[in-house]
Design a protein around this motif. Structure first.
Motif, PDB file in Angstrom:
ATOM      1  N   ILE A 125       0.831  -1.216   0.000  1.00 51.45           N
ATOM      2  CA  ILE A 125       0.000   0.000   0.000  1.00 51.45           C
ATOM      3  C   ILE A 125       0.861   1.259   0.000  1.00 51.45           C
ATOM      4  CG2 ILE A 125      -1.656   1.352   1.376  1.00 51.45           C
ATOM      5  CD1 ILE A 125      -2.838  -1.348   2.252  1.00 51.45           C
ATOM      6  N   SER A 126       1.877   1.226   0.891  1.00 50.82           N
ATOM      7  CA  SER A 126       2.712   2.431   0.988  1.00 50.82           C
ATOM      8  C   SER A 126       3.467   2.664  -0.320  1.00 50.82           C
ATOM      9  CB  SER A 126       3.671   2.338   2.173  1.00 50.82           C
ATOM     10  OG  SER A 126       4.683   1.420   1.893  1.00 50.82           O
ATOM     11  N   THR A 127       3.914   1.509  -0.939  1.00 51.39           N
ATOM     12  CA  THR A 127       4.606   1.642  -2.224  1.00 51.39           C
ATOM     13  C   THR A 127       3.666   2.260  -3.251  1.00 51.39           C
ATOM     14  OG1 THR A 127       5.587  -0.465  -1.636  1.00 51.39           O
ATOM     15  CG2 THR A 127       6.142   0.406  -3.813  1.00 51.39           C
ATOM     16  N   THR A 128       2.409   1.711  -3.278  1.00 44.94           N
ATOM     17  CA  THR A 128       1.439   2.230  -4.237  1.00 44.94           C
ATOM     18  C   THR A 128       1.219   3.727  -4.007  1.00 44.94           C
ATOM     19  OG1 THR A 128       0.361   0.149  -3.741  1.00 44.94           O
ATOM     20  CG2 THR A 128      -0.745   1.554  -5.338  1.00 44.94           C
ATOM     21  N   LYS A 129       1.053   4.100  -2.703  1.00 46.03           N
ATOM     22  CA  LYS A 129       0.815   5.507  -2.388  1.00 46.03           C
ATOM     23  C   LYS A 129       1.966   6.385  -2.871  1.00 46.03           C
ATOM     24  CE  LYS A 129      -2.341   5.375   1.514  1.00 46.03           C
ATOM     25  NZ  LYS A 129      -2.408   5.411   2.979  1.00 46.03           N
ATOM     26  N   LYS A 159       1.784   9.154  -5.504  1.00 48.50           N
ATOM     27  CA  LYS A 159       2.212  10.516  -5.128  1.00 48.50           C
ATOM     28  C   LYS A 159       3.226  11.057  -6.106  1.00 48.50           C
ATOM     29  CE  LYS A 159       1.652  11.319  -0.192  1.00 48.50           C
ATOM     30  NZ  LYS A 159       2.341  11.316   1.100  1.00 48.50           N
ATOM     31  N   SER A 160       4.286  10.191  -6.318  1.00 45.67           N
ATOM     32  CA  SER A 160       5.368  10.654  -7.185  1.00 45.67           C
ATOM     33  C   SER A 160       4.855  10.892  -8.604  1.00 45.67           C
ATOM     34  CB  SER A 160       6.537   9.657  -7.175  1.00 45.67           C
ATOM     35  OG  SER A 160       6.086   8.392  -7.595  1.00 45.67           O
ATOM     36  N   LYS A 161       3.839  10.035  -9.000  1.00 46.62           N
ATOM     37  CA  LYS A 161       3.247  10.242 -10.325  1.00 46.62           C
ATOM     38  C   LYS A 161       2.543  11.588 -10.387  1.00 46.62           C
ATOM     39  CE  LYS A 161       2.494   5.768 -12.464  1.00 46.62           C
ATOM     40  NZ  LYS A 161       1.517   4.707 -12.695  1.00 46.62           N
TER      41      LYS A 161
END
Lengths: 536, 536
Positions: free
Chosen positions: A524-528, A532-534
C-alpha cells in the motif's frame, strides 16, 4: 547329531521350569465376604498343586476361617466393627436400595443412589484400611513375612490393602480381580473408550445410543469422583505415611504383575485388554454331583415339566413377606416343580409344587438335566454356573453389579429381567413361561453360550494356576506389563506433545499473518508513494 | 444319579465340537513373498489336522507354488508386472534406502525416506489391487468359490485384497497378521496410546522421552497420511465399485473374527490388545535337526570358540563388495568359525575360518550348541528362531521394520546393533567380541528370554490351529469381537458427548454471567435511585 545337546538343553529348561515352582510359598491377602468365596477356589487349587499358602485374615472376619486343610492363617486382631458383608448391614442396605429404585428416573433417586453407595464405600474403606495399618505397625509380623520369602503375593484389589503390603514386602503381585474400588478393573490398565465400554450402574450394553453414551460418561465421572474423594483417601493416607508422597495407590495397583480377571467374553462385552490380563471367568465351574435322595426324588417328580431353581444369594435371601408372596403365587401358577432357597416366613400362597430349602447344592442342581430355569439375583458365581450347565436365567437384580450382570445375559438372549420394585404375579409368571416356552430361543441360546464357554484350549482354573506358577518361576511377569503408568497423566495422554504442535501451529499462523500484514502495508505504501510521485 | 445325563450331554458337546471341524474347508488368500513363508506354516499345520485347503494365487506369483501336497491352488491369470518382492526391485530399493540412511538426520533424508516408501507402496498397491478385480470379474470362479461353502477364509491383510473377497463371499475371516497397509496391526483395533506404543520407523522403545514422543506422533501422522492418500485408495476404489460407498476397507478389516498376531511379548513391547487377538509370535519355532556331515564337521572344528552364523535374508544377501569386504575382515579378526550365507563375489579378505554358503539350514544351525552369535538383518523369522534357541544377535538392519525389530532385541539386552551406513571393521569386530564375551550378559539374557518364550500353556502353532478350528466350529467369533468400528469416528471418541457437555457448561457460564450482570445493574440502579431520592 549336533542338535542333541541343544535338545537336551531345552529339556533341562523345562525340567527347571516345572520343578522351580513346586512347593512355592504363596501369601494371600483376601477381601472378606463373597470375594473370599472366589479366592478360596484359587487357594484350594494352589494347595492341590503342592504350594504352601498363608492367608492373612482379620480376627473379625466373617467368612475367612482360621483353620483349613488348605492353608495356614495369620490372624490380625481388630476391634469388632460393622462389616459390609454382615446380614444386618446388607438387609438395611438392600431396603434402602429398593426404596431408591422405586423412584427410579427422579433426580432424588439418582442422587440418593450414589449417596447410599458413597456412604457404604466410605465407611467400609476406613475400616478395611485400618487392617493394613495394624499389619504395618506389627514389626514382628512384618519381619516374619519378610523372612519367609514368599514367591508370590495373591490379593483381590477390590479393597487395596494387599496392594500396599505387597509393595512393602517387595513381592511379585498377582490379582484375583473383577472390581477395583473405583469400578471395573479394566479401567485401571487398558484404555477403555466410553463409547462402547459400558460403565457400572448404567444398565448399558456395548451398543449405546447418544443418550446412553451421555449417561455412561456421567456415571463414569461420578465413579471417578468417588475414587478421588471417597474410596482412595483412606488408603492414600496409609501410602503417604509409609511410602512418602510420591507413591500413589493407583500406580502400585497398575504395577501388578498379573491380573487374573474373573471375566469371560461369553458374558462380558468385548473391550480392550492388556497382555498381563488372564481371563479366568467361570473358573468356579465344575461338573455336577448327584443330588441327595430326597432332592433327587422331588426333582424327578417334576416329570416332563422339569424344575425351576431359585436363589437370591447368601445375603439377600429374605426379601420380606410381600415380595415372597408374589413369587410364591407365580410359582403356584406353573406346572413345573420349584426348588427355592428361602429364609424367613413360609409364604401363604405357596403350593406343594414348591420346595423351600435353607441351603441349596446350587451347582449340582443346575447341572441336573431336569432343571429348566434359574431364578437369580445375578451374582456372578451363579451366572457362571448357569452358563456352565446351559440353564437360561430369570434375573431379579437387587444391588451392586447385579443389574449390569443380567443386562449382559439379556443381551445374549439367554435371560429375562424382572424389576423387584414393580414385581407382580402376572409379569413374573409370564416371564417364567416365556423362558420355559420351547418355541422361544432362550434354552438354545444358552446352550450355544455354554458351548462357547467350554470351548477353550485350557480350563479357566488351570489357566489361573499356570500363570500364578509362571509368576513364581520368573519372579514376576515384567515383559507382559506396561510401565506406562509411571508417566505423568499429561504425558500418557500426549497432551504435552499436542501442546507443542498447537503452539507451533499458532506460531506459524501468527508469522504468516504478521508477514502478510507487513507485505500488504508495504504494498500500500509503495502504491501511495508511486501515485504521489506520479502526481508530483 | 441325576447328573449323569448332564455329564453325557457335556460329553456329547465335546464330541460335536471336535468332530465338527474335521475336514474343514479353508480358503487362503495369501500375500506373496516373505509373507507367504509365514502363511505356508499355517497351511501345512491345517493340512496336518485333516483340513482341505485351497490357496488363491496369481499366475505371476514368485513364492506361492501352483502344486503342493498341502493344498490345492486356484491360479488367477495376471500380466507380468514388477513385484515388490522381486530380486531386482529389492536390490534397487535397498540401494536407495542405504543412500538415504547415509544422510540420516537431514530433512532431505527424512522426506526421501517416506517418498521411497510411498512410491513402493503406491505402485505395489495398484498392482495387487488389480488381482482382486480379476477375481471379482471372474463370475465362474466366484460361483465356484461360493458353492464350495468354505468354513473359514484365512488371509494376511498386509495387502487387503483378501478382506474384500471374504466380505464378498460372506465367510468368517481369520487374519495371519503383523502389518496392515498402514502400520502395525494393533493400531487398527486396539486403542494404542502413542505415549508408550512406538510407531514404525521411529527406532523408539516403549520408554520415550519428550522428543521421542514428538517423533512418534509425527511419524504416526505420516503413516496415517500414507494410508489415506497412498495405500488405501486403490482398494477403496474396488470397495466402492462392488459394495457401494458406505463400506470402507478399514471397517471390513476391523470386522475380522480373529487376528492371529505374529507377536510375542518377549519381543514386542506390551501394548493394549483386544479379546479376538491371539498371539502366535514364534509359531515357526521348532527343534533343530542334525546338520549335514560337512557342515557339522566345520562347526565342530570351531572347538571351544564356537560358531557365528550370518545371513541377511532371502532377498538382501548381496550388499555389494565394499560392505562384504568389511564383514569378511571383521570375521578374519576372530577365533570363531563363521558360516555366512553370501551371494555374489567372494571377498578378498576372507580367511579360512569363514565358510560361504548359498543356502543355510538356519533353524538347525541356530539350534546347534556351538552357535554363539547370529548376525542378521532383523527379519522376524530369524529373530524368533534365535530366541527359540537362545542365541544372542548382532543386528545389521537394512529396510522396513528391521530397525524397529532389532531395537526391541537391544532393549531386552540380547543384541547389539551396527549401522550398515557407517560399518567399519573395527566397530563390527568390537560388537561381535562384546556379544561373545562370557562376562557380558547377552547370552544370559537371551537364555532368559528363550525360557519365557517357551513357558506357555500351549505352543503358538497349536494355539493358531485351535483358534482357527474354533472359528470353523462356531462360524465366527462374534462374542470376542467389538463392533465399535461401526460407530462414526466422532461417536467412537465421544466427541459428540463432549460437545454437549461443553455446550452445557458454556450455557451455564453464560446464564450465570447474564444473571450477575443483571443483578449488579439492578443493584447499581437501586443505589443510584436511593442516593438520588436521599439527595432530593
Amino acid at each position: 547329531m549336533g542338535s542333541y545337546p541343544a535338545l537336551a538343553f531345552l529339556l533341562l529348561f523345562s525340567a527347571t521350569l516345572s520343578s522351580s515352582c513346586d512347593g512355592g510359598k504363596v501369601l494371600v491377602y483376601p477381601v472378606d465376604g463373597s470375594h473370599w468365596l472366589n479366592m478360596k477356589i484359587l487357594v484350594e487349587a494352589l494347595h492341590s498343586q503342592g504350594h504352601q499358602i498363608t492367608v492373612l485374615r482379620s480376627s473379625t472376619s466373617w467368612y475367612v476361617s482360621e483353620f483349613s486343610p488348605h492353608y495356614t492363617s495369620i490372624t490380625i486382631t481388630q476391634e469388632q466393627t460393622q462389616n459390609i458383608e454382615s446380614q444386618d448391614f446388607m438387609t438395611s442396605f438392600l431396603k434402602r436400595s429398593i426404596e431408591i429404585r422405586r423412584n427410579k428416573g427422579t433426580i432424588w433417586a439418582f442422587v440418593e443412589f450414589y449417596r447410599n453407595i458413597f456412604n457404604m464405600m466410605g465407611d467400609n474403606q476406613k475400616v478395611v484400611a485400618k487392617l493394613i495399618v495394624s499389619i504395618f505397625e506389627n514389626e514382628t509380623l512384618i519381619k516374619e513375612l519378610k523372612e519367609t520369602r514368599y514367591n508370590i503375593f495373591l490379593t483381590d484389589p477390590a479393597f487395596p490393602g494387599g496392594v500396599l503390603l505387597a509393595h512393602h514386602l517387595q513381592l511379585p503381585m498377582v490379582f484375583n480381580v473383577r472390581w477395583l474400588f473405583n469400578g471395573e478393573a479394566h479401567f485401571a490398565i487398558a484404555p477403555s473408550p466410553l463409547s462402547y465400554v459400558p460403565q457400572l450402574f448404567t444398565d448399558n450394553s456395548d451398543k449405546m445410543d447418544f443418550f446412553q453414551r451421555i449417561n455412561n460418561m456421567i456415571r463414569h465421572s461420578i465413579l471417578a469422583y468417588m475414587y478421588y474423594f471417597v474410596s482412595n483417601p483412606p488408603y492414600q493416607a496409609v501410602c503417604d505415611h509409609y511410602f512418602g508422597p510420591d507413591v500413589s495407590v493407583m500406580s502400585l495397583m497398575q504395577g501388578a504383575d498379573l491380573w487374573l480377571m474373573r471375566v469371560d467374553f461369553i458374558f462380558e462385552f468385548p473391550r480392550p485388554s492388556m497382555p498381563n490380563v488372564v481371563y479366568i471367568g467361570g473358573f468356579q465351574g465344575k461338573p455336577s454331583k448327584p443330588l441327595s435322595s430326597d432332592l433327587e426324588e422331588f426333582v424327578q417328580s417334576s416329570g416332563e415339566h422339569g424344575v425351576i431353581v431359585m436363589t437370591l444369594g447368601t445375603l439377600l435371601s429374605n426379601l420380606g413377606p410381600e415380595i415372597s408372596e408374589i413369587i410364591a403365587s407365580a410359582f403356584a401358577n406353573l406346572p413345573q416343580k420349584v426348588v427355592w432357597r428361602h429364609i424367613g416366613k413360609r409364604p401363604i400362597t405357596l403350593r406343594n409344587n414348591t420346595m423351600l430349602v435353607e441351603w441349596l447344592p446350587q451347582n449340582d442342581i443346575l447341572g441336573h438335566h431336569k432343571t429348566k430355569v434359574f431364578v437369580t439375583h445375578g451374582g456372578t458365581n451363579g451366572i457362571y454356573e448357569a452358563i456352565y450347565h446351559g440353564v437360561p436365567v430369570l434375573g431379579i437384580p437387587l444391588i451392586f453389579d447385579q443389574y449390569d450382570n443380567v443386562v449382559r445375559l439379556k443381551s445374549r438372549g439367554v435371560a429375562e429381567i424382572v424389576e423387584v420394585t414393580t414385581l407382580d404375579v402376572e409379569s413374573l409368571t409370564s416371564s417364567l413361561k416365556n423362558i420355559l416356552d420351547p418355541e422361544k430361543p432362550y434354552k438354545q441360546n444358552m446352550l450355544k453360550l455354554s458351548q462357547l464357554h467350554h470351548d477353550k484350549p485350557m480350563k479357566p482354573i488351570d489357566s489361573a494356576i499356570f500363570w500364578m506358577e509362571f509368576v513364581m518361576r520368573h519372579k514376576g511377569a515384567a515383559h507382559l506389563r506396561t510401565e506406562s503408568y509411571k508417566l505423568p497423566w499429561y504425558a500418557y495422554h500426549c497432551l504435552d506433545v499436542m501442546a507443542v504442535f498447537v503452539a507451533f501451529g499458532v506460531l506459524i499462523i501468527a508469522l504468516v499473518w504478521v508477514s502478510c500484514r507487513w507485505l500488504i502495508r508495504r504494498l500500500i505504501s509503495t502504491t501511495k508513494t508511486t501515485s504521489k510521485s506520479k502526481n508530483e
